[in-house]
Design an enzyme around this catalytic site. Structure first.
Site, PDB file in Angstrom:
ATOM      1  N   ASP A 148       0.657  -1.299  -0.096  1.00 35.88           N
ATOM      2  CA  ASP A 148       0.209   0.039   0.404  1.00 35.88           C
ATOM      3  C   ASP A 148       0.674   1.528  -0.120  1.00 35.88           C
ATOM      4  O   ASP A 148       1.293   1.267   0.494  1.00 35.88           O
ATOM      5  CB  ASP A 148      -0.987   0.477   1.534  1.00 35.88           C
ATOM      6  CG  ASP A 148      -1.960  -1.109   1.303  1.00 35.88           C
ATOM      7  OD1 ASP A 148      -2.167  -2.060   0.313  1.00 35.88           O
ATOM      8  OD2 ASP A 148      -2.579  -1.208   2.277  1.00 35.88           O
ATOM      9  N   ASP A 179     -15.565  -3.190  -0.787  1.00 34.92           N
ATOM     10  CA  ASP A 179     -15.401  -3.083   0.514  1.00 34.92           C
ATOM     11  C   ASP A 179     -16.823  -2.317   1.886  1.00 34.92           C
ATOM     12  O   ASP A 179     -16.934  -1.708   1.086  1.00 34.92           O
ATOM     13  CB  ASP A 179     -13.606  -1.662   0.739  1.00 34.92           C
ATOM     14  CG  ASP A 179     -13.008  -1.592  -0.483  1.00 34.92           C
ATOM     15  OD1 ASP A 179     -13.047  -2.822  -0.292  1.00 34.92           O
ATOM     16  OD2 ASP A 179     -13.201  -1.082  -0.705  1.00 34.92           O
TER      17      ASP A 179
END
Length: 242
Positions: free
Chosen positions: A11, A132
């Protein structure tokens, strides 16, 4: 029994490797400043898939860490899956042309589903829809907004679109080492015909065992557990492939 793909995660925030707690940009832990080197480390451990997220891009709605992604693509010999701020066809085509194997589209899947369908038809097997969830409802824009659409409802909208997979993240577990939400992931996999990738909360090798062999689950993404030394990548890949 089908093998499980283990996707180590990188990330990116400000060009650095970070992990967020519950998707909160203010709660970022920095794990390094050389993403390309980290990609090589994962490759040396046996990874042939990599999951990369441009966190800044997810909030900005466009690529922010492009140079870091390019470095990762040069360093990693396997298949790179990229998400974060990919919200139009030009972004999709650019990354695929640069060597990204699959692009992950989240916010636009809810806000512009026609674009996602068109991209999936034009680029078969190369579009992943990110679903998500906060308490079962879809979160968007870097998880900053929570919609009134359920995870299953959103995933079902793409049943006939030709997307490669649905990436399901339990945001409340992400980066928290609480263990993957196996129950919700398997329920989603049972509700749709699209392969599902599990993400959020992987704590140790037990999560790999728990997900392996579950119908409809293609892979699992892990980040913090690797960086904190709680999960050995080579062992995880061996278990997943056994």
């Amino acid at each position: 029994m089908a093998s499980l793909i283990v996707f180590p995660a990188i990330d990116l925030k400000g060009g650095q490797i970070v992990r967020l707690a519950e998707g909160d940009m203010a709660r970022a832990t920095v794990y390094g400043d050389d993403p390309a080197h980290q990609a090589s480390v994962f490759a040396d451990a046996g990874a042939d898939h990599l999951h990369v997220v441009d966190l800044d891009g997810a909030f900005a709605g466009q690529s922010v860490n492009g140079d870091a992604v390019a470095g990762i693509l040069n360093a990693f010999p396997g298949r790179v899956q990229l998400g974060g701020g990919i919200r139009n066809r030009a972004n999709v085509d650019r990354w695929l042309d640069l060597g990204v194997a699959r692009v992950v589209i989240g916010t636009a899947a809810l806000e512009d589903p026609d674009f996602v369908r068109e991209a999936a038809r034009a680029c078969p097997g190369r579009i992943v829809v990110a679903v998500d969830a906060w308490d079962g409802m879809v979160a968007t824009r870097g998880w900053a907004d929570v919609s009134d659409v359920s995870v299953v409802d959103l995933a079902r909208r793409f049943e006939d679109a030709g997307v490669a997979a649905v990436l399901f993240t339990d945001v409340g577990r992400d980066g928290m080492l609480k263990g993957c939400n196996v129950e919700a992931t398997t329920a989603l996999a049972a509700a749709v015909s699209i392969p599902v990738i599990a993400s959020g909360g992987v704590a140790d090798i037990g999560d790999i065992h728990a997900l392996k062999g579950k119908a409809g689950i293609e892979g699992v993404i892990t980040g913090r557990a690797l960086y904190d030394g709680r999960l050995d990548l080579a062992e995880a890949i061996a278990v997943a492939r056994a």
